[in-house]
Design a protein around this motif. Sequence first.
Motif, PDB file in Angstrom:
ATOM      1  N   ILE A 183       0.855  -1.182   0.000  1.00  0.00           N
ATOM      2  CA  ILE A 183       0.000   0.000   0.000  1.00  0.00           C
ATOM      3  C   ILE A 183       0.890   1.231   0.000  1.00  0.00           C
ATOM      4  N   SER A 184       0.276   2.375  -0.244  1.00  0.00           N
ATOM      5  CA  SER A 184       0.971   3.659  -0.192  1.00  0.00           C
ATOM      6  C   SER A 184       0.278   4.517   0.860  1.00  0.00           C
ATOM      7  N   VAL A 185       1.070   5.201   1.691  1.00  0.00           N
ATOM      8  CA  VAL A 185       0.489   6.053   2.730  1.00  0.00           C
ATOM      9  C   VAL A 185       1.074   7.452   2.618  1.00  0.00           C
ATOM     10  N   ASP A 186       0.198   8.431   2.562  1.00  0.00           N
ATOM     11  CA  ASP A 186       0.589   9.838   2.622  1.00  0.00           C
ATOM     12  C   ASP A 186       0.393  10.248   4.086  1.00  0.00           C
ATOM     13  N   TRP A 187       1.457  10.145   4.871  1.00  0.00           N
ATOM     14  CA  TRP A 187       1.345  10.333   6.326  1.00  0.00           C
ATOM     15  C   TRP A 187       0.841  11.709   6.728  1.00  0.00           C
ATOM     16  N   PRO A 188       1.297  12.807   6.102  1.00  0.00           N
ATOM     17  CA  PRO A 188       0.770  14.107   6.539  1.00  0.00           C
ATOM     18  C   PRO A 188      -0.750  14.221   6.392  1.00  0.00           C
ATOM     19  N   LEU A 189      -1.294  13.603   5.340  1.00  0.00           N
ATOM     20  CA  LEU A 189      -2.741  13.655   5.119  1.00  0.00           C
ATOM     21  C   LEU A 189      -3.462  12.426   5.661  1.00  0.00           C
ATOM     22  N   SER A 190      -2.686  11.446   6.132  1.00  0.00           N
ATOM     23  CA  SER A 190      -3.232  10.195   6.657  1.00  0.00           C
ATOM     24  C   SER A 190      -4.023   9.432   5.595  1.00  0.00           C
ATOM     25  N   ARG A 191      -3.629   9.578   4.330  1.00  0.00           N
ATOM     26  CA  ARG A 191      -4.302   8.912   3.214  1.00  0.00           C
ATOM     27  C   ARG A 191      -3.651   7.576   2.918  1.00  0.00           C
ATOM     28  N   ILE A 192      -4.470   6.567   2.687  1.00  0.00           N
ATOM     29  CA  ILE A 192      -3.992   5.220   2.374  1.00  0.00           C
ATOM     30  C   ILE A 192      -4.532   4.824   1.005  1.00  0.00           C
ATOM     31  N   GLN A 193      -3.643   4.317   0.149  1.00  0.00           N
ATOM     32  CA  GLN A 193      -4.065   3.863  -1.173  1.00  0.00           C
ATOM     33  C   GLN A 193      -3.501   2.475  -1.450  1.00  0.00           C
ATOM     34  N   PRO A 194      -4.291   1.644  -2.124  1.00  0.00           N
ATOM     35  CA  PRO A 194      -3.781   0.318  -2.495  1.00  0.00           C
ATOM     36  C   PRO A 194      -2.821   0.430  -3.663  1.00  0.00           C
ATOM     37  N   LEU A 195      -1.863  -0.466  -3.704  1.00  0.00           N
ATOM     38  CA  LEU A 195      -0.969  -0.599  -4.849  1.00  0.00           C
ATOM     39  C   LEU A 195      -1.260  -1.941  -5.509  1.00  0.00           C
ATOM     40  N   LEU A 196      -0.722  -2.154  -6.688  1.00  0.00           N
ATOM     41  CA  LEU A 196      -0.976  -3.385  -7.432  1.00  0.00           C
ATOM     42  C   LEU A 196      -0.690  -4.644  -6.601  1.00  0.00           C
ATOM     43  N   PRO A 197       0.437  -4.721  -5.890  1.00  0.00           N
ATOM     44  CA  PRO A 197       0.675  -5.934  -5.089  1.00  0.00           C
ATOM     45  C   PRO A 197      -0.420  -6.174  -4.040  1.00  0.00           C
ATOM     46  N   GLY A 198      -0.959  -5.098  -3.475  1.00  0.00           N
ATOM     47  CA  GLY A 198      -2.041  -5.255  -2.506  1.00  0.00           C
ATOM     48  C   GLY A 198      -3.312  -5.790  -3.147  1.00  0.00           C
ATOM     49  N   SER A 199      -3.585  -5.310  -4.352  1.00  0.00           N
ATOM     50  CA  SER A 199      -4.756  -5.807  -5.083  1.00  0.00           C
ATOM     51  C   SER A 199      -4.599  -7.285  -5.416  1.00  0.00           C
ATOM     52  N   ILE A 200      -3.401  -7.668  -5.842  1.00  0.00           N
ATOM     53  CA  ILE A 200      -3.135  -9.078  -6.154  1.00  0.00           C
ATOM     54  C   ILE A 200      -3.267  -9.923  -4.892  1.00  0.00           C
ATOM     55  N   MET A 201      -2.687  -9.440  -3.807  1.00  0.00           N
ATOM     56  CA  MET A 201      -2.750 -10.164  -2.535  1.00  0.00           C
ATOM     57  C   MET A 201      -4.203 -10.397  -2.109  1.00  0.00           C
ATOM     58  N   SER A 202      -5.019  -9.371  -2.249  1.00  0.00           N
ATOM     59  CA  SER A 202      -6.418  -9.480  -1.846  1.00  0.00           C
ATOM     60  C   SER A 202      -7.211 -10.378  -2.792  1.00  0.00           C
ATOM     61  N   ARG A 203      -7.047 -10.173  -4.088  1.00  0.00           N
ATOM     62  CA  ARG A 203      -7.815 -10.937  -5.073  1.00  0.00           C
ATOM     63  C   ARG A 203      -7.515 -12.429  -5.024  1.00  0.00           C
ATOM     64  N   LEU A 204      -6.241 -12.775  -4.791  1.00  0.00           N
ATOM     65  CA  LEU A 204      -5.839 -14.182  -4.800  1.00  0.00           C
ATOM     66  C   LEU A 204      -5.758 -14.799  -3.403  1.00  0.00           C
ATOM     67  N   TYR A 205      -6.189 -14.037  -2.399  1.00  0.00           N
ATOM     68  CA  TYR A 205      -6.183 -14.520  -1.003  1.00  0.00           C
ATOM     69  C   TYR A 205      -4.795 -14.989  -0.571  1.00  0.00           C
ATOM     70  N   ILE A 206      -3.804 -14.182  -0.870  1.00  0.00           N
ATOM     71  CA  ILE A 206      -2.429 -14.518  -0.501  1.00  0.00           C
ATOM     72  C   ILE A 206      -2.165 -13.980   0.905  1.00  0.00           C
ATOM     73  N   ARG A 207      -1.609 -14.819   1.756  1.00  0.00           N
ATOM     74  CA  ARG A 207      -1.274 -14.395   3.120  1.00  0.00           C
ATOM     75  C   ARG A 207      -0.145 -13.368   3.070  1.00  0.00           C
ATOM     76  N   PHE A 208      -0.112 -12.495   4.060  1.00  0.00           N
ATOM     77  CA  PHE A 208       0.871 -11.424   4.100  1.00  0.00           C
ATOM     78  C   PHE A 208       2.302 -11.963   4.127  1.00  0.00           C
ATOM     79  N   LYS A 209       2.546 -12.967   4.926  1.00  0.00           N
ATOM     80  CA  LYS A 209       3.886 -13.544   5.018  1.00  0.00           C
ATOM     81  C   LYS A 209       4.347 -14.066   3.652  1.00  0.00           C
ATOM     82  N   THR A 210       3.452 -14.719   2.937  1.00  0.00           N
ATOM     83  CA  THR A 210       3.767 -15.225   1.599  1.00  0.00           C
ATOM     84  C   THR A 210       4.023 -14.062   0.642  1.00  0.00           C
TER      85      THR A 210
END
Length: 120
Positions: free
Chosen positions: A76-103
Motif C-alpha cells: 500500500i501507499s500512505v501519505d502520512w501528513p494527510l493520513s491517506r492510504i491507497q492500495p498498490l498493485l501488489p495489494g490488489s493481487i494479494m487481496s484478489r488471490l487470497y495470498i497471506r501477508f507472510k507469503t
Amino acid sequence: LALTITEHLNAEIVLQTVNTMEAANSWLRTTFYYQRVFKNPRHYGLTPTVQMSMIDDFLRSMVLHNVRELEDCGIISVDWPLSRIQPLLPGSIMSRLYIRFKTMKHVMAITSQADERELL
C-alpha cells in the motif's frame, strides 16, 4: 481476525472502504475482534480492569503497526501528513488471490534474477 488482521485490513484498503488512518480505526471498531477485546482483555495481553481509552490505544497501535508493515513491503501507499492510504498493485493481487501477508512478503522480495531454486 487477530491472526489475519493484516490480510483483512489490506482487503478493506483495496476495496477503498479504508482510505485513511481514521477509517482504518473505525473499520476495526466494527469487527467482532473489537468486541472480543472488550469482553476478554486479558486474552489479548491487557489487564482485566483496563479502561476503554487504553483498549482504543491498543487497537490504534495495532492498526498503525499493520499499516506500516503493508507500506514497508510496497503493498500500500500512505501519505502520512494527510493520513491517506491507497492500495498498490501488489495489494490488489494479494487481496484478489487470497495470498497471506507472510507469503506476499516473500513474493515481493524475489528479484528479477531469481533462479528456479530461489523461486521454490
